[in-house]
Design a protein around this motif. Structure first.
Motif, PDB file in Angstrom:
ATOM      1  N   CYS A  23       0.855  -1.177   0.000  1.00  0.00           N
ATOM      2  CA  CYS A  23       0.000   0.000   0.000  1.00  0.00           C
ATOM      3  C   CYS A  23       0.894   1.231   0.000  1.00  0.00           C
ATOM      4  CB  CYS A  23      -0.887  -0.018   1.249  1.00  0.00           C
ATOM      5  SG  CYS A  23      -1.796   1.500   1.581  1.00  0.00           S
ATOM      6  N   VAL A  24       0.497   2.238  -0.764  1.00  0.00           N
ATOM      7  CA  VAL A  24       1.149   3.542  -0.670  1.00  0.00           C
ATOM      8  C   VAL A  24       0.095   4.521  -0.190  1.00  0.00           C
ATOM      9  CG1 VAL A  24       2.374   5.380  -1.871  1.00  0.00           C
ATOM     10  CG2 VAL A  24       2.753   2.996  -2.526  1.00  0.00           C
ATOM     11  N   PRO A  25       0.159   4.921   1.084  1.00  0.00           N
ATOM     12  CA  PRO A  25      -0.831   5.861   1.607  1.00  0.00           C
ATOM     13  C   PRO A  25      -0.622   7.260   1.029  1.00  0.00           C
ATOM     14  CG  PRO A  25       0.310   4.668   3.360  1.00  0.00           C
ATOM     15  CD  PRO A  25       1.081   4.448   2.108  1.00  0.00           C
ATOM     16  N   ILE A  26      -1.549   8.147   1.331  1.00  0.00           N
ATOM     17  CA  ILE A  26      -1.407   9.541   0.925  1.00  0.00           C
ATOM     18  C   ILE A  26      -0.238  10.152   1.689  1.00  0.00           C
ATOM     19  CG2 ILE A  26      -2.538  11.802   0.986  1.00  0.00           C
ATOM     20  CD1 ILE A  26      -5.157  10.311   0.377  1.00  0.00           C
ATOM     21  N   SER A  27       0.554  10.935   0.991  1.00  0.00           N
ATOM     22  CA  SER A  27       1.882  11.292   1.495  1.00  0.00           C
ATOM     23  C   SER A  27       1.879  12.070   2.810  1.00  0.00           C
ATOM     24  CB  SER A  27       2.649  12.087   0.429  1.00  0.00           C
ATOM     25  OG  SER A  27       1.952  13.268   0.108  1.00  0.00           O
ATOM     26  N   ASN A  28       0.908  12.910   3.059  1.00  0.00           N
ATOM     27  CA  ASN A  28       0.940  13.687   4.301  1.00  0.00           C
ATOM     28  C   ASN A  28       0.058  13.085   5.398  1.00  0.00           C
ATOM     29  OD1 ASN A  28      -1.514  14.316   3.169  1.00  0.00           O
ATOM     30  ND2 ASN A  28      -1.469  16.461   3.801  1.00  0.00           N
ATOM     31  N   HIS A  29      -0.447  11.885   5.149  1.00  0.00           N
ATOM     32  CA  HIS A  29      -1.241  11.221   6.176  1.00  0.00           C
ATOM     33  C   HIS A  29      -0.331  10.559   7.205  1.00  0.00           C
ATOM     34  CE1 HIS A  29      -5.349  10.877   3.942  1.00  0.00           C
ATOM     35  NE2 HIS A  29      -4.940  12.124   4.097  1.00  0.00           N
ATOM     36  N   LEU A  30      -0.840  10.499   8.443  1.00  0.00           N
ATOM     37  CA  LEU A  30      -0.023  10.006   9.546  1.00  0.00           C
ATOM     38  C   LEU A  30      -0.512   8.670  10.106  1.00  0.00           C
ATOM     39  CD1 LEU A  30       0.349  13.393  11.480  1.00  0.00           C
ATOM     40  CD2 LEU A  30       1.933  12.387   9.810  1.00  0.00           C
ATOM     41  N   ALA A  93      -6.024   1.840   4.242  1.00  0.00           N
ATOM     42  CA  ALA A  93      -6.599   3.179   4.356  1.00  0.00           C
ATOM     43  C   ALA A  93      -5.631   4.076   5.094  1.00  0.00           C
ATOM     44  CB  ALA A  93      -7.945   3.137   5.082  1.00  0.00           C
ATOM     45  N   SER A  94      -5.791   5.367   4.894  1.00  0.00           N
ATOM     46  CA  SER A  94      -4.965   6.321   5.644  1.00  0.00           C
ATOM     47  C   SER A  94      -5.807   7.528   6.026  1.00  0.00           C
ATOM     48  CB  SER A  94      -3.730   6.735   4.848  1.00  0.00           C
ATOM     49  OG  SER A  94      -4.069   7.505   3.708  1.00  0.00           O
ATOM     50  N   SER A  95      -5.374   8.212   7.068  1.00  0.00           N
ATOM     51  CA  SER A  95      -6.021   9.455   7.478  1.00  0.00           C
ATOM     52  C   SER A  95      -4.957  10.405   7.983  1.00  0.00           C
ATOM     53  CB  SER A  95      -7.085   9.209   8.560  1.00  0.00           C
ATOM     54  OG  SER A  95      -6.499   8.710   9.745  1.00  0.00           O
ATOM     55  N   PHE A  96      -5.270  11.705   7.894  1.00  0.00           N
ATOM     56  CA  PHE A  96      -4.279  12.687   8.299  1.00  0.00           C
ATOM     57  C   PHE A  96      -4.061  12.657   9.803  1.00  0.00           C
ATOM     58  CE2 PHE A  96      -1.658  16.273   8.246  1.00  0.00           C
ATOM     59  CZ  PHE A  96      -2.064  17.170   9.217  1.00  0.00           C
ATOM     60  N   ASN A  97      -5.173  12.508  10.520  1.00  0.00           N
ATOM     61  CA  ASN A  97      -5.090  12.525  11.969  1.00  0.00           C
ATOM     62  C   ASN A  97      -6.203  11.659  12.517  1.00  0.00           C
ATOM     63  OD1 ASN A  97      -4.214  13.195  14.513  1.00  0.00           O
ATOM     64  ND2 ASN A  97      -4.314  15.403  14.178  1.00  0.00           N
ATOM     65  N   ARG A  98      -6.171  11.403  13.805  1.00  0.00           N
ATOM     66  CA  ARG A  98      -7.291  10.705  14.428  1.00  0.00           C
ATOM     67  C   ARG A  98      -8.528  11.586  14.314  1.00  0.00           C
ATOM     68  NH1 ARG A  98      -5.530   7.968  20.029  1.00  0.00           N
ATOM     69  NH2 ARG A  98      -7.708   7.405  19.917  1.00  0.00           N
ATOM     70  N   GLY A  99      -9.648  10.956  14.013  1.00  0.00           N
ATOM     71  CA  GLY A  99     -10.889  11.715  13.928  1.00  0.00           C
ATOM     72  C   GLY A  99     -11.084  12.442  12.619  1.00  0.00           C
ATOM     73  N   THR A 100     -10.231  12.215  11.655  1.00  0.00           N
ATOM     74  CA  THR A 100     -10.435  12.807  10.329  1.00  0.00           C
ATOM     75  C   THR A 100     -10.872  11.725   9.355  1.00  0.00           C
ATOM     76  OG1 THR A 100      -8.098  12.545   9.762  1.00  0.00           O
ATOM     77  CG2 THR A 100      -8.754  14.624  10.763  1.00  0.00           C
ATOM     78  N   SER A 101     -11.298  12.141   8.187  1.00  0.00           N
ATOM     79  CA  SER A 101     -11.859  11.172   7.243  1.00  0.00           C
ATOM     80  C   SER A 101     -10.761  10.265   6.692  1.00  0.00           C
ATOM     81  CB  SER A 101     -12.586  11.881   6.113  1.00  0.00           C
ATOM     82  OG  SER A 101     -11.680  12.670   5.374  1.00  0.00           O
TER      83      SER A 101
ATOM     84  N   ALA B  31     -17.626   9.651  15.780  1.00  0.00           N
ATOM     85  CA  ALA B  31     -17.966  10.063  14.415  1.00  0.00           C
ATOM     86  C   ALA B  31     -18.632   8.907  13.694  1.00  0.00           C
ATOM     87  CB  ALA B  31     -16.731  10.517  13.642  1.00  0.00           C
ATOM     88  N   LEU B  32     -19.389   9.247  12.673  1.00  0.00           N
ATOM     89  CA  LEU B  32     -20.032   8.244  11.821  1.00  0.00           C
ATOM     90  C   LEU B  32     -19.624   8.515  10.380  1.00  0.00           C
ATOM     91  CD1 LEU B  32     -23.562   6.804  12.052  1.00  0.00           C
ATOM     92  CD2 LEU B  32     -22.819   7.789   9.875  1.00  0.00           C
ATOM     93  N   HIS B  33     -19.300   7.459   9.678  1.00  0.00           N
ATOM     94  CA  HIS B  33     -18.866   7.564   8.289  1.00  0.00           C
ATOM     95  C   HIS B  33     -19.884   6.899   7.381  1.00  0.00           C
ATOM     96  CE1 HIS B  33     -14.468   8.478   9.198  1.00  0.00           C
ATOM     97  NE2 HIS B  33     -14.948   8.135  10.379  1.00  0.00           N
ATOM     98  N   TRP B  34     -20.153   7.546   6.257  1.00  0.00           N
ATOM     99  CA  TRP B  34     -20.899   6.907   5.172  1.00  0.00           C
ATOM    100  C   TRP B  34     -19.916   6.644   4.032  1.00  0.00           C
ATOM    101  CZ3 TRP B  34     -25.432   4.614   5.189  1.00  0.00           C
ATOM    102  CH2 TRP B  34     -26.390   4.994   6.142  1.00  0.00           C
ATOM    103  N   LEU B  35     -19.941   5.410   3.542  1.00  0.00           N
ATOM    104  CA  LEU B  35     -19.002   4.958   2.533  1.00  0.00           C
ATOM    105  C   LEU B  35     -19.774   4.323   1.389  1.00  0.00           C
ATOM    106  CD1 LEU B  35     -16.848   3.149   5.203  1.00  0.00           C
ATOM    107  CD2 LEU B  35     -16.157   5.268   4.099  1.00  0.00           C
ATOM    108  N   GLN B  36     -19.154   4.334   0.213  1.00  0.00           N
ATOM    109  CA  GLN B  36     -19.767   3.728  -0.967  1.00  0.00           C
ATOM    110  C   GLN B  36     -18.817   2.678  -1.509  1.00  0.00           C
ATOM    111  OE1 GLN B  36     -19.592   5.963  -4.684  1.00  0.00           O
ATOM    112  NE2 GLN B  36     -21.817   5.850  -4.840  1.00  0.00           N
ATOM    113  N   GLN B  37     -19.357   1.491  -1.788  1.00  0.00           N
ATOM    114  CA  GLN B  37     -18.544   0.404  -2.335  1.00  0.00           C
ATOM    115  C   GLN B  37     -19.135  -0.019  -3.660  1.00  0.00           C
ATOM    116  OE1 GLN B  37     -18.177  -3.248   0.003  1.00  0.00           O
ATOM    117  NE2 GLN B  37     -16.103  -3.541  -0.783  1.00  0.00           N
ATOM    118  N   HIS B  38     -18.325   0.115  -4.717  1.00  0.00           N
ATOM    119  CA  HIS B  38     -18.776  -0.231  -6.046  1.00  0.00           C
ATOM    120  C   HIS B  38     -18.556  -1.718  -6.313  1.00  0.00           C
ATOM    121  CE1 HIS B  38     -20.146   3.529  -7.768  1.00  0.00           C
ATOM    122  NE2 HIS B  38     -19.234   4.124  -7.038  1.00  0.00           N
ATOM    123  N   PRO B  39     -19.192  -2.245  -7.372  1.00  0.00           N
ATOM    124  CA  PRO B  39     -19.091  -3.678  -7.660  1.00  0.00           C
ATOM    125  C   PRO B  39     -17.657  -4.176  -7.748  1.00  0.00           C
ATOM    126  CG  PRO B  39     -20.805  -2.697  -8.998  1.00  0.00           C
ATOM    127  CD  PRO B  39     -20.148  -1.560  -8.270  1.00  0.00           C
TER     128      PRO B  39
END
Lengths: 113, 110
Positions: A23-30, A93-101, B31-39
């Motif tokens: 996996c190659v995460p997004i570069s500025n994600h921690l 998966a990657s995220s920038f910080n805890r609690g971020t998308s 927090a709650l996340h909504w995600l979409q998963q394609h075929p």
């Protein structure tokens, strides 16, 4: 838009063999994560990784699994001796910080035969 | 008992219809996340919310913390909206993991 890249997209391996999923995460994600989805089931958490160490892991993540960030860009999941029940889609998966998308990769479909 | 429940499990709609997908959870969340998963299997993040409402294009997500319930609405649905929509929660207490629902398979027919 930045992406999380996973390779390979599909891997077939024999039972007992070692596999490494990359996996190659997004570069500025921690924060980095591995999840898996067995066919027809919900997505399950495996492990999270921050500051070059595991920050949380699930019961699934036993001694057969390990993660590594070998070079500052790649994030790998190793399964030492694969079992039939390891067959699943593995998502990084990657995220920038805890609690971020999160940003998810497109997944690696692992088939153990 | 699953910590995250989604309803319905499957939904078929006609193009143009207004669609609502529901998610209920039984734990305290940050927090709650909504995600979409394609075929093909890839997962795309749609929304992350901890209160109120968010809108992006034809998608609207709402959350009621007191009732432990969230909804994802799709206005003017289109066949390209056909996918599995997944609700996932980040639990309180410092855990970093997301706990996923089983997802809802949406099919929008032309």
């Amino acid at each position: 838009e930045p992406e999380v890249t996973q390779t390979p997209s599909h891997q077939v391996t024999q039972m007992g063999q070692e596999v490494i999923l990359r996996c190659v995460p997004i570069s500025n994600h921690l924060y980095f994560y591995w999840y898996r989805q067995i066919l027809g089931q919900k997505v399950e958490f495996l492990v999270s990784f921050y500051n070059n160490e595991i920050s949380e892991k699930s019961e699934i993540f036993d001694d057969q699994f390990s993660v590594e960030r070998p070079d500052g860009s790649n994030f790998t999941l190793k399964i030492r001796s694969t079992k039939l029940e390891d067959s699943a889609m593995y998502f990084c998966a990657s995220s920038f910080n805890r609690g971020t998308s999160y940003t998810f990769g497109s997944g690696t479909r692992l088939t153990v035969v | 008992k699953n910590e995250v429940e989604q309803s319905p499990q499957n939904l078929t709609a006609q193009e143009g219809e207004f669609i609502t997908i529901n998610c209920s959870y039984s734990v305290g969340i940050s927090a709650l996340h909504w995600l979409q998963q394609h075929p093909g299997g890839g997962i795309v993040s749609l929304f992350m919310l901890s209160s109120g409402k968010k809108k992006h294009g034809r998608l609207i997500a709402t959350i009621n913390i007191q009732e432990k319930h969230s909804s994802l609405h799709i206005t003017a649905s289109h066949p390209r909206d056909s996918a599995v929509y997944i609700c996932a929660v980040a639990t309180q207490g410092g855990s970093e993991k997301l706990v996923f629902g089983k997802g809802m398979k949406l099919t929008v027919n032309p």
